[in-house]
Design a protein around this motif. Structure first.
Motif, PDB file in Angstrom:
ATOM      1  N   GLY A  26       0.821  -1.213   0.000  1.00 48.09           N
ATOM      2  CA  GLY A  26       0.000   0.000   0.000  1.00 48.09           C
ATOM      3  C   GLY A  26       0.854   1.261   0.000  1.00 48.09           C
ATOM      4  N   GLY A  27       1.917   1.270   0.790  1.00 46.70           N
ATOM      5  CA  GLY A  27       2.830   2.414   0.799  1.00 46.70           C
ATOM      6  C   GLY A  27       3.491   2.612  -0.550  1.00 46.70           C
ATOM      7  N   VAL A  28       3.885   1.519  -1.193  1.00 40.48           N
ATOM      8  CA  VAL A  28       4.474   1.598  -2.528  1.00 40.48           C
ATOM      9  C   VAL A  28       3.436   2.152  -3.513  1.00 40.48           C
ATOM     10  CG1 VAL A  28       5.416   0.225  -4.436  1.00 40.48           C
ATOM     11  CG2 VAL A  28       6.204  -0.170  -2.093  1.00 40.48           C
ATOM     12  N   GLY A  29       2.179   1.779  -3.318  1.00 38.20           N
ATOM     13  CA  GLY A  29       1.100   2.318  -4.152  1.00 38.20           C
ATOM     14  C   GLY A  29       0.981   3.828  -4.015  1.00 38.20           C
ATOM     15  N   PHE A  30       1.151   4.339  -2.800  1.00 36.49           N
ATOM     16  CA  PHE A  30       1.129   5.793  -2.602  1.00 36.49           C
ATOM     17  C   PHE A  30       2.282   6.448  -3.351  1.00 36.49           C
ATOM     18  CE2 PHE A  30      -0.874   4.699   1.726  1.00 36.49           C
ATOM     19  CZ  PHE A  30      -2.152   4.768   1.223  1.00 36.49           C
TER      20      PHE A  30
END
Length: 163
Positions: A26-30
């Motif tokens: 999810g952080g990588v998605g941000f």
């Protein structure tokens, strides 16, 4: 054969690894969203992903014709905001991978508070002016749901850990 109490820490560790990995994703998605935002600033699209003529009735050429200084100002805001979105994603990914995965409560709390605060401040501004299109907010909502799923899995595991 291990008893239920013996296997509980192993299940908790597996859930913690899974939850922290999903949070990291999810952080990588941000970060990815921040990169998209950055790139669009330098493209002919200029406006944010999912924002079209139905939301803003002028494009980059019209803004530039009206006021080159305004175009530069909007561009600098796009660049700055994309950097902060990506930076928040980097922080969330690092906290999730290196802290949450090791069972650190402070890392879980911080990794959750960062996007919650950002979204709580940013999202309400989208609705009064019709910027709440699925094309604009869909990716961030999908990534947020992914992150929340990971945070819940990690939370269950953290709550089940001894000490």
């Amino acid at each position: 054969m291990s008893t239920n109490s013996d296997s509980q820490p192993l299940q908790s560790d597996a859930r913690l690894r899974l939850g922290s990995a999903i949070m990291t994703l999810g952080g990588v998605g941000f970060v990815g969203y921040g990169i998209i935002f950055f790139v669009r600033n330098f493209s002919d699209a200029f406006l944010e992903l999912g924002i079209g003529s139905e939301q803003v009735d002028v494009g980059k050429p019209q803004i530039e014709q009206f006021s080159p200084d305004l175009l530069h100002y909007i561009s600098h805001l796009h660049i700055a905001l994309s950097a902060f979105i990506a930076a928040a994603g980097i922080a969330v990914a690092a906290l999730s991978w290196y802290g949450v995965r090791r069972g650190q409560w402070w890392a879980w709390v911080t990794a959750v508070v960062v996007p919650v605060f950002a979204l709580a401040v940013a999202l309400p501004a989208h609705y009064p002016w019709g910027f709440d299109t699925i094309g604009h907010l869909g990716l961030i909502y999908a990534d947020t749901l992914l992150f929340v799923a990971g945070a819940v899995v990690a939370l269950v595991a953290l709550r089940g850990r001894p000490g």
